[in-house]
Write a protein that holds these residues in place. Structure first.
Motif, PDB file in Angstrom:
ATOM      1  N   UNK A 102       0.828  -1.211   0.000  1.00 18.38           N
ATOM      2  CA  UNK A 102       0.000   0.000   0.000  1.00 18.38           C
ATOM      3  C   UNK A 102       0.863   1.261   0.000  1.00 18.38           C
ATOM      4  N   UNK A 103       2.125   1.153   0.398  1.00 20.97           N
ATOM      5  CA  UNK A 103       3.042   2.294   0.341  1.00 20.97           C
ATOM      6  C   UNK A 103       4.042   2.185  -0.814  1.00 20.97           C
ATOM      7  N   UNK A 104       3.771   1.261  -1.724  1.00 22.12           N
ATOM      8  CA  UNK A 104       4.605   1.180  -2.925  1.00 22.12           C
ATOM      9  C   UNK A 104       5.938   0.503  -2.719  1.00 22.12           C
ATOM     10  N   UNK A 105       6.119  -0.202  -1.608  1.00 16.07           N
ATOM     11  CA  UNK A 105       7.368  -0.942  -1.424  1.00 16.07           C
ATOM     12  C   UNK A 105       7.349  -2.179  -2.333  1.00 16.07           C
ATOM     13  N   UNK A 106       8.524  -2.640  -2.649  1.00 18.27           N
ATOM     14  CA  UNK A 106       8.656  -3.827  -3.477  1.00 18.27           C
ATOM     15  C   UNK A 106       8.891  -5.018  -2.531  1.00 18.27           C
ATOM     16  N   UNK A 107       7.795  -5.743  -2.251  1.00 17.46           N
ATOM     17  CA  UNK A 107       7.868  -6.812  -1.252  1.00 17.46           C
ATOM     18  C   UNK A 107       8.230  -8.144  -1.895  1.00 17.46           C
ATOM     19  N   UNK A 108       9.371  -8.687  -1.492  1.00 20.99           N
ATOM     20  CA  UNK A 108       9.768 -10.027  -1.913  1.00 20.99           C
ATOM     21  C   UNK A 108       9.246 -10.974  -0.822  1.00 20.99           C
TER      22      UNK A 108
END
Ligand SMILES: *Cc1c(COP(=O)(O)O)cnc(C)c1O
Length: 383
Positions: A102-108
């Motif tokens: 939701x905050x635009x992080x790139x979650x692996x």
């Protein structure tokens, strides 16, 4: 069908029962949060939280549920596009992913099979491959499965990576488990009021390391309400940025006082003893634990016997016997039910819970010998 139960017992993994002394403290007339009366309360809460979180750093207090604390752990320390590792072994792991996205992080996302714990090598492999990973997020106890992840081992691994923050959701784990925030090197430890601390819902806590505060300097994500730097400045003056949740903080002060009287080691031992007794009781009944490894001392997830809906067990426990546990979440719904031994919990909460489970299963026609589970638990609880 028996009559409607007169007495109710809360054995859910949040909210948990509140002690009479904390309830009494919270019933006092409201004092003003900018007054001289209030500052000693927050000073005492600050000292108490540092003791409980085993940190010398400030623990920030927010008026929100635990999820608000999780959000603040993301939107104060990262930037959009940052790559992070999320360890997802259940419903709350999924929540980390959703918050990061939701905050635009790139979650692996490392998916861990429900009921199992993270293999540390999986995290190590990824960290080695990409030195640009900005954070690793995990649950200490994944409440939806009743499984712990090894925070100590993860912390010791991640400590070696200069650019990586280690963020732990200990909402359901704090108080039940020995979490050595500073000694192990956890950067951000999040918890909440309505679980191990045995208070009503409404407070989130965030312990923040120096390494994390440095990272906060470069975060450009929006955080008008959950502004941890503003809260840090305020709490050092025994104030909060906005109106303080005065009654809850007075209750927290009392709750911490009681934990201090018991002693932290004894608090952990009590949770371990209650959890061991619960697990022994369940196994003696012929039921299976959902956690295949590293079971939590906060909550026990129990597989519903074949042919019986876990939600049905949860409902009978609640409606017929007055005992509120929890059903399964997400894909475990219907397959399991969960019983907590967390916070203001003691010997006879466990006995009552196990007795009600036996009665419920027998009532559902499951072949069970009444008293078998309780007897196994009693053997452990006597020690
Ligand atoms: C309860 C819980 C939370 C927070 O839930 P809230 O409803 O927002 O208080 C977060 N993580 C875990 C592991 C929990 O058990």
């Amino acid at each position: 069908m028996a009559n409607k139960p007169l007495k109710k017992l809360l054995l859910a993994p949040g909210p948990t029962p509140v002690s009479p002394l904390a309830l009494q403290a919270m019933s006092l007339p409201i004092i003003h949060h900018r007054s001289a009366d209030f500052k000693p309360v927050l000073q005492s809460v600050r000292d108490g939280l540092k003791w409980l979180f085993q940190t010398k750093n400030e623990v920030i207090v927010l008026t929100s549920t635990g999820t608000g604390g999780m959000v603040s752990a993301v939107n104060n320390f990262f930037n959009s596009g940052d790559k992070v590792i999320v360890i997802d072994g259940g419903k709350f792991g999924e929540r980390w992913t959703e918050i990061c996205q939701s905050y635009g992080l790139n979650a692996d996302v490392i998916k861990v099979e429900w009921g199992y714990t993270i293999k540390i090598e999986e995290v190590e492999k990824r960290l080695k491959a990409d030195p640009n990973i900005k954070g690793v997020l995990v649950q200490a106890t994944e409440t939806s499965t009743g499984v712990n992840h090894d925070v100590e081992k993860l912390a010791k691994l991640i400590k070696n990576y200069e650019n990586t923050l280690f963020i732990v959701d200990a909402v359901s784990s704090l108080v039940a488990h020995d979490l050595k925030t500073d000694e192990w090197g956890v950067d951000i430890m999040v918890s909440g009021s309505q679980k191990g601390l045995a208070l009503p819902p409404g407070l989130a806590f965030i312990a923040v390391s120096e390494k994390a505060w440095k990272k906060a300097e470069t975060s450009k994500l929006p955080h008008f309400y959950f502004n941890l730097k503003a809260e840090l400045k305020n709490i050092k003056e025994n104030q909060t940025n906005f109106t303080s949740p005065v009654s809850l903080l007075i209750g927290l002060n009392e709750a911490i006082k009681q934990l201090k009287e018991e002693g932290l080691e004894n608090v952990f031992k009590r949770h371990e003893r209650l959890a061991n007794a619960t697990r022994a009781g369940i196994v003696a009944m012929g039921l299976k634990l959902y956690a295949k490894e590293m079971p939590s001392n906060s909550v026990t997830a129990i597989c519903a016997p074949d042919g019986i809906d876990g939600q049905e067990i949860y409902k009978i426990l609640r409606d017929k016997y007055g005992i509120t546990t929890a059903g399964g979440q997400g894909k475990a719904k219907g397959k399991i039910f969960r019983i907590a031994h967390l916070g203001y919990a003691d010997t006879f909460d466990i006995i009552s819970g196990l007795a009600a489970i036996e009665m419920t299963l027998k009532g559902l026609g499951h072949p069970i010998t009444l008293g078998k589970g309780i007897a196994a638990a009693e053997e452990i609880l006597m020690k």
